[in-house]
Design a protein around this motif. Structure first.
Motif: not given
Length: 232
Positions: A106, A64, A98-99, A96, A59, A61-62, A102-103
């Motif tokens: 962002r 933030s 890669q995830y 993981y 998770r 991607d959640t 991406e965080v």
């Protein structure tokens, strides 16, 4: 004279061998005002600058924050023995990562550093090295302002679990180390953490936004950090 702006750091894998060492360096350094550690469990570290985010890595991607982050440090990694099968190993060492990247992207991270492995290559005959090479290529495609890849050889440190293969490797390195090229000799986990920190905060990228540090360079940077000697 105006003092430099303090930075925010983001780290994943802070409960692992290299991550523990790196977390201490980040918390102790005045260049960082906040250190955000993402993990699957709380660490036993207490510090006013530390903000821990506990989540399933599925998770990520959640995750933030309402602020940008300067530097991201990825210390994720497992072994085939611990993962038990290739799919689980790939998830930790590629998906993981890669995830997490991406965080970082962002949140406008400028410098992303990651612990890879010696002889990482996407077309390697060895699955471990192949996944590490694929991971490196994936990160190069994200185009951070600066990407620092560390490729340590056999990591030397105190693990909680017993890894017979690694213990045998350490034993052989101890006996035959004088016969090995520097890049294949064992390296202490604290040296990797020191080099990771030093490369991000002291060295500047002069020719390329991607820097690959093999074991011999990692050891030099760790030594430079300890002696406060700046290397070109």
């Amino acid at each position: 004279m105006r003092e430099p702006r303090q930075k925010k750091a983001l780290i994943i894998g802070a409960t692992g061998l290299v991550g523990k060492q790196l977390l201490s360096l980040l918390l102790e350094d005045d260049r960082y005002e906040k250190v955000i550690a993402i993990g699957r469990r709380m660490s036993d570290v207490k510090h006013p600058k530390l903000h821990e985010v506990v989540t399933s890595f599925d998770r990520l991607d959640t995750v933030s924050f309402d602020y940008s982050i300067d530097d991201a440090f990825c210390c994720l990694g497992t072994t085939m023995k611990k993962a038990k099968h290739k799919e689980a190993f790939y998830k930790v060492d590629f998906t993981y990562v890669q995830y997490f990247a991406e965080v970082a992207q962002r949140h406008q991270v400028r410098t992303f550093s990651v612990v890879s492995a010696s002889m990482a290559k996407k077309n390697s005959v060895f699955y471990y090295n192949r996944v590490k090479g694929m991971m490196e290529d994936m990160l190069k495609g994200i185009k951070f302002d600066r990407l620092v890849i560390l490729r340590p050889s056999l990591l030397l440190g105190d693990r909680e679990e017993v890894r017979l293969g690694e213990d045998l490797g350490k034993f052989l390195v101890g006996i035959l180390g004088f016969m090995l090229p520097d890049r294949f000799k064992g390296i202490r986990v604290e040296q990797v953490a020191q080099a990771m920190f030093f490369a991000v905060n002291t060295l500047s990228s002069k020719t390329s936004h991607v820097e690959v540090l093999e074991s011999e360079k990692i050891k030099l940077l760790a030594s430079a950090m300890n002696t406060e000697e700046v290397l070109d």
